[in-house]
Design an enzyme around this catalytic site. Structure first.
Site, PDB file in Angstrom:
ATOM      1  CB  SER A  75      -1.106   2.712  -6.113  1.00  0.00           C
ATOM      2  OG  SER A  75      -2.186   1.616  -5.385  1.00  0.00           O
ATOM      3  CG  HIS A 122       0.636  -1.448  -7.299  1.00  0.00           C
ATOM      4  ND1 HIS A 122       1.293  -2.738  -6.894  1.00  0.00           N
ATOM      5  CD2 HIS A 122       0.529  -1.174  -6.125  1.00  0.00           C
ATOM      6  CE1 HIS A 122       2.391  -2.592  -5.071  1.00  0.00           C
ATOM      7  NE2 HIS A 122       1.312  -1.879  -4.924  1.00  0.00           N
ATOM      8  CG  ASP A 155      -1.934  -1.021  -3.070  1.00  0.00           C
ATOM      9  OD1 ASP A 155      -0.816  -1.957  -2.842  1.00  0.00           O
ATOM     10  OD2 ASP A 155      -1.648  -0.081  -3.493  1.00  0.00           O
ATOM     11  CG  MET A 186      -4.807  -2.602   2.330  1.00  0.00           C
ATOM     12  SD  MET A 186      -4.401  -0.877   3.141  1.00  0.00           S
ATOM     13  CE  MET A 186      -3.430   0.253   1.762  1.00  0.00           C
ATOM     14  CG  HIS A 244       1.716  -4.422  -2.516  1.00  0.00           C
ATOM     15  ND1 HIS A 244       1.380  -3.571  -1.450  1.00  0.00           N
ATOM     16  CD2 HIS A 244       1.789  -5.379  -1.117  1.00  0.00           C
ATOM     17  CE1 HIS A 244       2.321  -3.396  -0.761  1.00  0.00           C
ATOM     18  NE2 HIS A 244       2.235  -4.973  -0.595  1.00  0.00           N
ATOM     19  CG  MET A 286      -0.284  -4.771   1.958  1.00  0.00           C
ATOM     20  SD  MET A 286      -0.010  -2.606   2.128  1.00  0.00           S
ATOM     21  CE  MET A 286      -1.239  -3.114  -0.063  1.00  0.00           C
ATOM     22  CG  MET A 319       5.508  -2.078   1.792  1.00  0.00           C
ATOM     23  SD  MET A 319       5.292  -1.987   0.393  1.00  0.00           S
ATOM     24  CE  MET A 319       4.595  -0.407   1.041  1.00  0.00           C
ATOM     25  N   GLY A 328      -0.783   0.777   4.358  1.00  0.00           N
ATOM     26  CA  GLY A 328      -1.705   1.050   4.525  1.00  0.00           C
ATOM     27  C   GLY A 328      -2.127   1.787   4.508  1.00  0.00           C
ATOM     28  CG  PHE A 329      -3.126   5.162   5.272  1.00  0.00           C
ATOM     29  CD1 PHE A 329      -5.114   5.276   5.695  1.00  0.00           C
ATOM     30  CD2 PHE A 329      -2.509   4.311   6.552  1.00  0.00           C
ATOM     31  CE1 PHE A 329      -5.500   4.222   6.815  1.00  0.00           C
ATOM     32  CE2 PHE A 329      -2.749   3.734   7.545  1.00  0.00           C
ATOM     33  CZ  PHE A 329      -4.649   3.767   8.066  1.00  0.00           C
ATOM     34  N   GLY A 330      -2.431   5.715   1.112  1.00  0.00           N
ATOM     35  CA  GLY A 330      -1.457   6.129   0.090  1.00  0.00           C
ATOM     36  C   GLY A 330      -1.432   7.639   0.726  1.00  0.00           C
ATOM     37  N   GLY A 331      -0.107   8.347  -0.242  1.00  0.00           N
ATOM     38  CA  GLY A 331       0.465   9.688   0.252  1.00  0.00           C
ATOM     39  C   GLY A 331       0.607  10.087   1.325  1.00  0.00           C
ATOM     40  CG  ASP A 351       3.598   0.200  -2.762  1.00  0.00           C
ATOM     41  OD1 ASP A 351       3.652   1.372  -3.521  1.00  0.00           O
ATOM     42  OD2 ASP A 351       2.938  -0.902  -2.411  1.00  0.00           O
ATOM     43  N   GLY A 352       5.565   3.114  -1.789  1.00  0.00           N
ATOM     44  CA  GLY A 352       5.403   4.054  -1.442  1.00  0.00           C
ATOM     45  C   GLY A 352       5.673   5.254  -1.719  1.00  0.00           C
ATOM     46  N   GLY A 353       5.159   6.705  -1.796  1.00  0.00           N
ATOM     47  CA  GLY A 353       5.734   7.874  -1.843  1.00  0.00           C
ATOM     48  C   GLY A 353       6.329   7.986  -2.719  1.00  0.00           C
ATOM     49  N   GLY A 369       0.830   6.870  -6.530  1.00  0.00           N
ATOM     50  CA  GLY A 369      -0.595   6.608  -5.899  1.00  0.00           C
ATOM     51  C   GLY A 369      -1.180   7.778  -6.465  1.00  0.00           C
TER      52      GLY A 369
HETATM   53  C1  DX5 Z   1       0.521   1.738   0.522  1.00  0.00           C
HETATM   54  C2  DX5 Z   1      -0.001   0.918  -0.757  1.00  0.00           C
HETATM   55  C3  DX5 Z   1       0.661   1.697  -1.605  1.00  0.00           C
HETATM   56  C4  DX5 Z   1       0.228   2.826  -2.426  1.00  0.00           C
HETATM   57  C5  DX5 Z   1       1.237   4.134  -2.609  1.00  0.00           C
HETATM   58  O1  DX5 Z   1       0.368   1.174   1.702  1.00  0.00           O
HETATM   59  O2  DX5 Z   1       0.341  -0.429  -0.911  1.00  0.00           O
HETATM   60  O3  DX5 Z   1       0.607   0.896  -3.431  1.00  0.00           O
HETATM   61  O4  DX5 Z   1      -0.990   3.114  -2.971  1.00  0.00           O
HETATM   62  O5  DX5 Z   1       0.009   5.090  -2.249  1.00  0.00           O
HETATM   63  P1  DX5 Z   1       1.770   6.921  -3.117  1.00  0.00           P
HETATM   64  O6  DX5 Z   1       2.280   6.164  -3.701  1.00  0.00           O
HETATM   65  O7  DX5 Z   1       0.576   7.310  -2.762  1.00  0.00           O
HETATM   66  O8  DX5 Z   1       2.204   6.798  -1.025  1.00  0.00           O
HETATM   67 ZN    ZN Z   2       1.034  -1.184  -2.833  1.00  0.00          ZN
END
Ligand code: DX5
Ligand code: ZN
Length: 216
Positions: A7, A32, A34, A36, A65, A67, A136, A141-144, A174-176, A196
């Site tokens: 991502s 990927h 994102d 937003m 993706h 959002m 999800m 909304g956020f990475g990490g 997608d996520g974590g 990501g």
């Molecule tokens: C979150 C995004 C993800 C995000 C995942 O809203 O849709 O694609 O980049 O990031 P990580 O892998 O850091 O959770």
């Molecule tokens: Zn995503």
């Protein structure tokens, strides 16, 4: 082996060209992206201009993706920008059936993303119109962020729904995603792992991508 989709959200935005080229040389399958809007999710990222610029540099499949609210407004624009797969949120699409058809009509694969609280069963009546379900595993909304464990159950239910309906959509997480959950997700039936933070904050993203690809 899972499809690995790094991502962009966690990449170094001052060096986007280098990051895209690094991914070209890696075993990543998809890129990927994102998008937003600050309304559907409490964050803003990028849109068509960045994606179309990256398209010129990247050899990977573009997994976009969205959002954003009312994603049907921009289907043609994202196709033009270079999206191969366009994923909209169930929660943001009042006329999901029409939107999925419009995405396929535009020549892209049609994806639906589900927030952590949205049951997979809600997709039953559009199951044949979907090429990819994005589960999800964090609140978007956020990475990490931290992986939500309930996701495993949702993967298993989706696999059952896929078997019962004799369809062949891909299941994306997608996520974590990281080395602690990648193998278990793949074993449960996930086809695509988005990552990501795990990839871009590692010392060696190429090796980290490989570790996801060969997690089994
Ligand atoms: C979150 C995004 C993800 C995000 C995942 O809203 O849709 O694609 O980049 O990031 P990580 O892998 O850091 O959770
Ligand atoms: Zn995503």
């Amino acid at each position: 082996m899972p499809i690995v989709a790094p991502s962009l959200l966690s990449a170094d935005f001052t060096r986007l060209a280098d990051e895209a080229k690094m991914l070209n040389t890696s075993e990543a399958d998809w890129f990927h992206l994102d998008v937003m809007d600050g309304i559907f999710v409490p964050n803003l990222t990028f849109g068509m201009p960045i994606i179309s610029q990256l398209r010129k540099l990247s050899t990977k499949t573009f997994d976009v993706h969205l959002m954003i609210v009312q994603p049907e407004r921009y289907i043609e624009e994202f196709k033009k920008a270079g999206a191969d797969i366009l994923t909209v949120h169930y929660e943001a699409s009042t006329h999901l059936h029409r939107t999925l058809h419009a995405i396929r009509q535009a020549g892209m694969k049609a994806g639906v993303a589900l927030n952590p609280h949205t049951p997979v069963q809600l997709l039953e009546d559009v199951i044949e119109d979907i090429d990819l379900v994005c589960l999800m595993s964090v609140n978007p909304g956020f990475g990490g962020q931290k992986f939500i464990e309930n996701t495993y159950k949702k993967v298993l239910k989706l696999v059952d729904m896929r078997n019962d309906s004799q369809t062949n959509f891909l299941i994306e997480i997608d996520g974590g995603v990281n080395q602690l959950n990648a193998a278990k997700l793949t074993d449960a039936g996930a086809d695509v792992l988005v990552a990501g933070n795990f990839i871009f904050s590692s010392n060696n993203p190429i090796e980290t991508i490989k570790s996801l690809k060969y997690c089994r």
